[in-house]
Design a protein around this motif. Sequence first.
Motif, mmCIF file in Angstrom:
data_model
loop_
_atom_site.group_PDB
_atom_site.id
_atom_site.type_symbol
_atom_site.label_atom_id
_atom_site.label_comp_id
_atom_site.label_asym_id
_atom_site.label_seq_id
_atom_site.Cartn_x
_atom_site.Cartn_y
_atom_site.Cartn_z
ATOM 1 N N GLU A 1 46.199 6.375 63.258
ATOM 2 C CA GLU A 1 46.483 6.115 64.744
ATOM 3 C C GLU A 1 45.235 5.734 66.194
ATOM 4 O O GLU A 1 45.552 5.413 66.427
ATOM 5 N N LEU A 2 44.693 4.889 64.831
ATOM 6 C CA LEU A 2 43.459 3.923 66.040
ATOM 7 C C LEU A 2 44.507 3.113 66.306
ATOM 8 O O LEU A 2 44.758 2.221 67.395
ATOM 9 N N ALA A 3 45.729 2.609 65.482
ATOM 10 C CA ALA A 3 47.122 1.360 65.743
ATOM 11 C C ALA A 3 47.862 1.822 66.999
ATOM 12 O O ALA A 3 47.835 1.055 67.534
ATOM 13 N N GLN A 4 48.066 3.152 67.207
ATOM 14 C CA GLN A 4 48.569 3.646 67.678
ATOM 15 C C GLN A 4 48.281 3.608 68.798
ATOM 16 O O GLN A 4 48.656 3.541 70.205
ATOM 17 N N ALA A 5 46.836 3.882 69.115
ATOM 18 C CA ALA A 5 46.306 4.330 70.105
ATOM 19 C C ALA A 5 45.680 3.040 70.997
ATOM 20 O O ALA A 5 46.145 2.651 72.273
ATOM 21 N N GLU B 1 48.987 1.487 72.437
ATOM 22 C CA GLU B 1 49.187 3.073 74.041
ATOM 23 C C GLU B 1 48.063 2.324 75.149
ATOM 24 O O GLU B 1 48.639 2.262 76.182
ATOM 25 N N ALA B 2 46.899 1.940 74.659
ATOM 26 C CA ALA B 2 46.276 1.857 75.783
ATOM 27 C C ALA B 2 46.530 0.565 76.076
ATOM 28 O O ALA B 2 46.179 0.466 77.215
ATOM 29 N N GLN B 3 46.874 -0.603 74.804
ATOM 30 C CA GLN B 3 47.571 -1.960 75.500
ATOM 31 C C GLN B 3 48.145 -1.473 76.737
ATOM 32 O O GLN B 3 48.607 -2.759 77.868
ATOM 33 N N ARG B 4 49.658 -1.068 77.065
ATOM 34 C CA ARG B 4 50.193 -0.475 77.195
ATOM 35 C C ARG B 4 49.937 -0.145 78.309
ATOM 36 O O ARG B 4 50.725 -0.782 79.902
ATOM 37 N N GLY B 5 49.416 0.767 78.869
ATOM 38 C CA GLY B 5 48.183 1.358 79.432
ATOM 39 C C GLY B 5 49.277 2.062 80.311
ATOM 40 O O GLY B 5 49.066 2.695 81.600
ATOM 41 N N GLN B 6 50.331 3.110 79.542
ATOM 42 C CA GLN B 6 51.303 3.780 80.195
ATOM 43 C C GLN B 6 50.717 4.874 79.527
ATOM 44 O O GLN B 6 51.198 5.423 78.393
ATOM 45 N N ALA C 1 38.762 11.802 67.575
ATOM 46 C CA ALA C 1 38.384 10.268 68.126
ATOM 47 C C ALA C 1 39.243 9.322 67.707
ATOM 48 O O ALA C 1 39.203 8.214 68.869
ATOM 49 N N ASP C 2 39.373 9.328 67.548
ATOM 50 C CA ASP C 2 40.579 8.319 66.690
ATOM 51 C C ASP C 2 41.473 7.817 68.030
ATOM 52 O O ASP C 2 42.050 7.324 67.779
ATOM 53 N N ALA C 3 42.229 9.311 68.463
ATOM 54 C CA ALA C 3 43.257 8.528 68.939
ATOM 55 C C ALA C 3 42.335 8.841 71.068
ATOM 56 O O ALA C 3 43.273 9.321 72.035
ATOM 57 N N ASP C 4 41.050 8.728 70.795
ATOM 58 C CA ASP C 4 40.666 8.795 71.966
ATOM 59 C C ASP C 4 40.487 7.781 73.295
ATOM 60 O O ASP C 4 41.075 8.245 74.619
ATOM 61 N N ARG C 5 41.813 6.658 72.621
ATOM 62 C CA ARG C 5 41.807 5.974 73.806
ATOM 63 C C ARG C 5 43.052 5.698 73.753
ATOM 64 O O ARG C 5 44.375 4.650 75.296
ATOM 65 N N ARG C 6 44.046 6.725 73.600
ATOM 66 C CA ARG C 6 45.126 7.030 73.981
ATOM 67 C C ARG C 6 44.808 7.693 75.774
ATOM 68 O O ARG C 6 44.922 8.442 76.001
ATOM 69 N N PRO C 7 45.525 6.599 77.126
ATOM 70 C CA PRO C 7 46.023 7.106 77.976
ATOM 71 C C PRO C 7 46.797 8.520 77.771
ATOM 72 O O PRO C 7 46.189 9.456 79.189
ATOM 73 N N SER C 8 47.318 8.906 77.097
ATOM 74 C CA SER C 8 48.147 10.349 77.598
ATOM 75 C C SER C 8 47.463 11.514 77.217
ATOM 76 O O SER C 8 46.896 12.729 77.583
#
Length: 300
Positions: A77-81, A84-89, A277-284
């Motif tokens: 989940e953290l890796a996916q987040a 997604e955050a790195q793409r910024g989309q 919490a492990d999805a906290d960085r997802r832009p969505s």
Amino acid sequence: MLNLERLRTLDALARHGSVSGAAAGLHITTSAVSQQMAKLEREAGQRLLAKNGRGVRLTDAGRLLAEHAARILSQVELAQADLEAQRGQVAGELRLSAFPTAARGLFPAALSALRTEHPALRIRSCELEPERGISGVVRGDLDLAVVLDWYNKPMPLPDGLVKAQLLDDPADVAMPAGHPLAGRDEVDLAEFAEDEWITWGEGEFCHEWLMFTLRSKGIEPIIGHRAAETHTQLGLVAAGLGVCIAPLLGRHPVPDGVVTSPLRQRVRRHVYVVWRADADRRPSIRAAVEALRATAGRLR
């Protein structure tokens, strides 16, 4: 090599405690759960499940692997987040739930704004009571859930979840227009000791709150009717069948024949959104929280 989806099945079994519970949480059949576990046992080279009456329990090896599975899934989940955050989309799929009055009062405007601002984001929403919404987020079936607790009865929040306050929702008493207390500037719960109450379903958090609150004031509530939705409760009030607690969020329009009065105790429920919490960085996730808070802010 241990298969990720089979580890997800083991994690669901550990969380739910039964094959049927894991199947419901993963939206698959019980036979699919059993097949996945049989394959995982072959991969692990050890028995992970043992019979326990009519059900099953995790063996020592099963519990050990389940603990690792929870950490592995969290890291995924953290890796996916992070990706997604790195793409910024703000893109992909976002799954949300809300209890009925929040779905009515918040979702239309908030989800419409999300669709307009982020057309690459696919949104899936449903109505769920707070406990089920929180469970869905914990299991990973949902990305966010709009939930509530009351001023005098907090909702326990499992470890690993993050929350953001949306609004404090005031609640009045709704009564038939011909009720002796109709028209008062404010009322006290103790004044309704002889009234029949229209409440939520047995075991639901809001029903338990009402029972707790009335009994704390020395009132043994008389339950006449149960309904999950505020507008159904208000319809029963309009028919003269009892009184109910009517939170402001999602209650308008109030039917003819119903009068609401504020409570002297200033009863409020706290409405907030939770996510892992492990999805906290997802832009969505961040975009959805911002849209919900903006919508809630316009209601204050």
